[in-house]
Every structure is written in C-alpha cells, then in structure tokens.
Design an enzyme around this catalytic site. Structure first.
Site, PDB file in Angstrom:
ATOM      1  N   HIS A  39       0.834  -1.201   0.000  1.00 20.67           N
ATOM      2  CA  HIS A  39       0.000   0.000   0.000  1.00 20.67           C
ATOM      3  C   HIS A  39       0.869   1.252   0.000  1.00 20.67           C
ATOM      4  CE1 HIS A  39      -2.724   2.935   2.296  1.00 20.67           C
ATOM      5  NE2 HIS A  39      -3.100   2.950   1.032  1.00 20.67           N
ATOM      6  N   HIS A  71      -2.520   0.886   7.867  1.00 20.61           N
ATOM      7  CA  HIS A  71      -3.823   1.159   7.266  1.00 20.61           C
ATOM      8  C   HIS A  71      -4.739  -0.057   7.207  1.00 20.61           C
ATOM      9  CE1 HIS A  71      -1.015   4.238   5.673  1.00 20.61           C
ATOM     10  NE2 HIS A  71      -1.975   5.011   6.130  1.00 20.61           N
TER      11      HIS A  71
END
Length: 136
Positions: A39, A71
């Site tokens: 990510h 996240h």
C-alpha cells in the site's frame, strides 16, 4: 527476518502450520514474503491463526495472515499473500525458497509483484532492483 534480494529489503520467513502456495518443506508450509506493504511501504507483521495485531485487538486472524497496522491491509499467507482486506492494491512479493538435503533453506528469487518502491515499469522483476546492494 532476513534481507533479500537487496541488503535493505526486509522479509519474513514463516512456518504456517498448513500447506501454502509456494510453500516448501515436508508439509509445504514454509513461506517467505517481503515485509514492505504494497500500500504505502509500511512494515507489516505476521499473525498466526486466532491472534490479534497490537493495533487492532478487535481483529482475530481467521488463518495465518500478514497484517499492516498502518492502514489495515490483510494478506492471506497461505494463498501467495493475496489481499483479503484493506487498501493494499496487490499481494506481497513472495520470496522463492529452496530446501537442500540437510534442511537448510535458501532464498533463490523473488516472485511478482515488484517490491514496493522499486517499480520501474519493467515486466522483469529483477530489473526493478535498484537502490541497494544485492545479497550474495
């Protein structure tokens, strides 16, 4: 943890306790993956089945997974680190392993996708390895 294919690229070697895609050993359950989340490049951690990450005690791993506390990306480590939750756009790169007759494990290559931060657009994963020293 070990660095491969560059001396700055952390990876994790885990024995999952169940057969996995690309797994080696008698049970096909030993795998390794880049620890750099696909990510945004954070470092993710391994969670055995039934455990929780320190950042989200409400989450219980339904199977051996990688969990990124930055996240919330979740990777199914039994299935080539396929993304099963969170914002990561692709699976974690898997380290290709070999086991010799004495039981020693060797990293012999990296599978796609490219390690986060090294994508030059080449279809050859090894062409993307820059910015570090190769591990010999």
């Amino acid at each position: 943890m070990f660095n491969y294919p560059l001396d700055t690229e952390p990876n994790v070697l885990v024995k999952l306790g169940q057969a996995a895609t690309g797994g080696i050993g008698p049970d096909g359950d030993i795998v390794a993956f880049s620890l750099i989340c696909q990510h945004l490049g954070c470092i993710w951690g391994f969670l055995p089945t039934g455990t929780s990450p320190p950042c989200n005690m409400g989450y219980k791993a339904p199977e051996p997974v990688g969990y990124c506390c930055c996240h919330g990306s979740v990777f199914d480590l039994t299935n080539a680190a396929r993304v099963v939750g969170g914002p990561a756009p692709r699976p974690q790169p898997q380290v290709q392993l070999e086991l010799d007759a004495s039981g020693a494990i060797y990293a012999v290559g990296m599978g796609a996708p490219t390690i986060f931060g090294h994508n030059t657009g080449s279809s050859d994963v090894t062409a993307d390895l820059q910015g570090g020293n190769p591990v010999g």
